[in-house]
Design a protein around this motif. Structure first.
Motif, PDB file in Angstrom:
ATOM      1  N   CYS A  59      25.193  47.037  21.641  1.00 40.00           N
ATOM      2  CA  CYS A  59      25.160  46.801  23.096  1.00 40.00           C
ATOM      3  C   CYS A  59      25.035  48.330  23.776  1.00 40.00           C
ATOM      4  O   CYS A  59      25.953  49.040  24.034  1.00 40.00           O
TER       5      CYS A  59
ATOM      6  N   PHE B 121      33.818  45.867  34.509  1.00 35.81           N
ATOM      7  CA  PHE B 121      32.518  45.350  34.105  1.00 35.81           C
ATOM      8  C   PHE B 121      32.814  43.873  33.544  1.00 35.81           C
ATOM      9  O   PHE B 121      32.050  43.117  33.794  1.00 35.81           O
TER      10      PHE B 121
ATOM     11  N   CYS C 142      29.279  37.770  23.792  1.00 35.43           N
ATOM     12  CA  CYS C 142      28.372  37.819  22.792  1.00 35.43           C
ATOM     13  C   CYS C 142      29.551  37.818  21.591  1.00 35.43           C
ATOM     14  O   CYS C 142      30.547  38.023  21.769  1.00 35.43           O
TER      15      CYS C 142
ATOM     16  N   CYS D 294      32.619  40.222  20.811  1.00 37.77           N
ATOM     17  CA  CYS D 294      32.733  41.326  21.714  1.00 37.77           C
ATOM     18  C   CYS D 294      33.861  40.918  22.845  1.00 37.77           C
ATOM     19  O   CYS D 294      33.904  39.710  23.260  1.00 37.77           O
TER      20      CYS D 294
HETATM   21  S1  SF4 Z   1      27.642  42.512  23.901  1.00 40.30           S
HETATM   22 FE1  SF4 Z   1      27.343  43.643  25.647  1.00 40.30          FE
HETATM   23  S2  SF4 Z   1      25.730  42.128  26.880  1.00 40.30           S
HETATM   24 FE2  SF4 Z   1      27.131  41.005  25.211  1.00 40.30          FE
HETATM   25  S3  SF4 Z   1      29.049  40.415  26.353  1.00 40.30           S
HETATM   26 FE3  SF4 Z   1      29.303  42.308  25.292  1.00 40.30          FE
HETATM   27  S4  SF4 Z   1      29.032  43.965  26.910  1.00 40.30           S
HETATM   28 FE4  SF4 Z   1      27.827  42.037  27.705  1.00 40.30          FE
END
Ligand code: SF4
Lengths: 574, 96
Positions: free
Chosen positions: A448, A185, A235, A238
């Protein structure tokens, strides 16, 4: 879009802490697109900035006579004239406003021309991210509010640092164990799902008339996506960084355009409009960010208009001479500008979404209009995934995949148990389960949802209870989390009942109920009216609602919502 | 002889000879297990390690579908296969 509508920006209890993937914020309002409760979520850096400035929630009420913006610097709040910013696109607004404030570190959420022109598909943009759906940008525009700029410099502490450290390390451990989060991912992001739903025969094509018949994998799949990836974005806080920045390559007119289209955008501007030109999708995504538009609703509306044109229900006269044929990427990208500026003719026809367009055209075209309660379909043909589809029908926001995603059907996820995606049996219960988990473990703590689905499904509620307790000092248990999720879903349902929604609104467009998918791995499947009735009965029963979909007195009392029961009773609904 | 169309997507493709789609013929048994044994015979340990853990269980995140249906909602690896069926294997996927 009346003056009395509220626009509520709410970060969650975990935003601003070092909890991974918690820089999330919701915008809640009564949606002009659906007339139901509307919620749109975004990430990035804006959500935590509100926290660092010392606030959890920002409620915008009333309406200004002239364009304004709000500037929040820690405890100083001012409302200032935005006449210089009005008319500017969202990307320039962010640059110019930072200069005006002499504050390069400010974080900004703003509307573009689409919000100013009150398109019901208008989004609110922060950085390159969007509070995308349900027309939240139009509500902001109706208040003459161009932007909210925030700079916060406060320290953020948690109630119980030791417990927080422990809970956070459990989370990080689960993320490391995930078979998909880092390994796939973070490198491919959501666009990889194009290949999964295509292989399952449920990547919708040409306004759902050719799902399974046409393949988009060669042009929009992983290999083509990787060729255009120029990096990824995270984000705040993250470690995954799923956002894939793409640059249009080659020699087409789109070359050099840069954006971060997600899976849903590959559907809305790709397969839904029959477009195979990858670079035009990157450009279309960029245009929507710039003008402040929801890529999903806009693409679905364009696809619907293309079918109307091909069926002769829209003519060259209606379209300002444009050939709205499926696959025409030039027209697809041109229409975005027409919509954003509500241009006379085709722009005015399309700018308020599929439901309004269908009402304007009439002549039996409702059967092709792919929305529930006015919200355009997300990128999954519900004929190939029945719980996922039942969520579109029952989610309090309309056809919204994020309110009750069914990973059991889309990815074969085994929690709570494996499901056959074609059968209607058990899908009422499963849909409630999916909606409740998403609500309590992603929407409410503003975490998230990707994280919950890919790393924490087996400990989602425990994780929420432990994280929120350690940050706030509350002593939440898993059972408390169960209760919260039901309270939210029952309250939201009640809001919609008071707005006039009934069981009859919990339904699919005719195409889904009558036309089987013709080719591919979902060939022959559709959702018959009997199946839909059965799944709805099953769903209402699982929620302890009446056959008409009204929360029962027993349920509301169990959830401590006696005042809500009284209100429903006064309205003669209970 | 049972003939089955085997399909897969992105990172699994390179482990099945680079084919997004191929037809596999096999004689022994008529279950998903027998089909996978045939695939492992053809493509060896790299595929085995990707699909199964050390105890021989299908790895977390791997999804297997027969004619579009999740085999674990049917009879698992013992799900019966018929001539002309379509078998789909997913590496871990998420998002959307
Ligand atoms: S918080 Fe969620 S949407 Fe934002 S970069 Fe991380 S995994 Fe992707």
């Amino acid at each position: 879009m009346g003056e009395s509508n509220k626009l509520i920006f709410a970060s969650g209890p975990l935003s601003g802490t070092s909890a991974p993937c918690a820089s999330r914020m919701s915008v809640t309002t009564k949606s002009p697109l659906t007339c139901a409760i509307g919620i749109a979520l975004s990430g990035g850096y804006f959500p935590v900035e509100l926290k660092f400035a010392g606030y959890d929630v920002l409620i915008i009420e009333g309406k200004s006579e002239e364009p304004m913006y709000i500037w929040i610097k820690d405890d100083k709040v001012s409302i200032r004239k935005a006449d210089k910013l009005w008319g500017m696109n969202t990307l320039d607004t962010q640059i110019v406003l930072k200069q005006e404030l002499n504050e390069q570190a400010a974080r900004i959420a703003c509307i573009g021309p689409a919000g100013e022109n009150l398109s019901k598909m208008a989004a609110i943009i922060n950085e390159r991210r969007a509070f995308g759906r349900k027309g939240v940008g139009a509500v902001m525009g109706s208040k003459n509010l161009k932007a909210i700029a925030i700079r916060g410099t406060n320290e953020f502490s948690v109630a119980n640092p030791e417990a927080f450290k422990k809970a956070r390390s459990v989370m990080l451990g689960a993320m490391k164990e995930s078979p998909v989060l880092y390994s796939e991912f973070s490198k491919l992001g959501t666009p990889m799902v194009v290949e999964a739903t295509s292989a399952m025969g449920m990547f919708p094509s040409e306004n759902y008339r050719t799902t399974g018949e046409k393949s988009y994998v060669e042009n929009l799949g992983v290999a083509s996506s990787i060729e255009r990836t120029s990096g990824n974005e995270h984000c705040y806080g993250c470690p995954v960084g799923c956002t894939q920045l793409k640059i249009a390559r080659g020699s087409s007119k789109y070359v050099g355009a840069m954006s971060d289209p997600e899976y849903e955008t590959y559907y809305s501007f790709g397969s839904q409009t029959g477009v195979q030109d990858h670079d035009s999708i990157i450009y279309a995504d960029h245009l929507c960010d710039k003008y402040g538009l929801d890529t999903m609703s806009v693409g679905v509306t364009i696809g619907f208009a293309m079918e109307l044109f091909e069926n002769g229900l829209l003519t060259l006269e209606d379209t300002n001479g444009m050939e709205l044929k499926f696959g025409n990427h030039q027209v697809m990208t041109d229409l975005i500008t027409e919509i954003a500026f509500r241009r006379e003719g085709i722009g005015q026809l399309l700018c308020d979404g599929t439901k309004v367009l269908a009402e304007k055209i009439d002549q039996g075209c409702e059967k092709y209009v792919m929305h529930v309660k006015g919200l355009e379909f997300p990128a999954y043909d519900p004929r190939g995934a029945k719980a996922h589809g039942l969520n579109f029908v029952t989610a309090y926001t309309g056809a919204d995949h994020n309110r009750g995603y069914a990973p059991q059907e889309i990815f074969g996820a085994p929690i709570p148990k494996p499901y056959d995606r074609f059968t209607p049996e058990g899908k009422g219960w499963l849909t409630k389960w999916n909606q409740d988990v998403r609500c309590a473990t992603a929407d409410c703590p503003t975490m998230c949802g990707f994280l919950i689905d890919m790393a924490l499904p087996h400990i989602a509620e425990e994780n929420t209870a432990a994280m929120v307790s350690s940050v706030t000092g509350l002593s939440l248990t898993k059972e408390d989390v169960y209760k919260v999720r039901e309270r939210v879903n029952n309250l939201a349902k009640t809001f919609n009942i008071t707005a006039g929604f009934t069981r009859a609104d919990d339904t699919f467009p005719e195409r889904i109920l009558t036309e089987p998918i013709k080719e591919g791995a979902s060939k022959g499947h559709y959702v018959s009216q009997d199946e839909l009735n059965m799944m709805l009965d099953d769903y209402y029963e699982a929620r302890n609602w009446t056959k008409e979909g009204i929360p029962t007195l027993e349920k509301l009392t169990e959830l401590g919502l006696e005042d809500v029961a009284q209100m429903l009773s006064k309205l003669g609904k209970l | 002889m049972t003939e089955v169309k085997v399909k897969t997507i992105f990172s699994l493709i390179e482990l099945v000879g680079g084919h997004r789609e191929q037809t596999i013929s096999f004689e022994t048994g008529e279950t998903v297990s027998a089909l996978i044994a045939e695939l492992l015979g053809l493509y060896g340990d790299d595929l085995r390690r990707r699909l199964f853990d050390e105890t021989g269980k299908v790895k977390h995140g791997i999804a297997l579908f027969l004619n579009g249906r999740n085999i674990f909602a049917l009879e698992g690896l013992e799900t019966k296969i018929n001539n002309g069926d379509e078998f789909l294997m997913f590496p871990p996927v998420g998002g959307g």
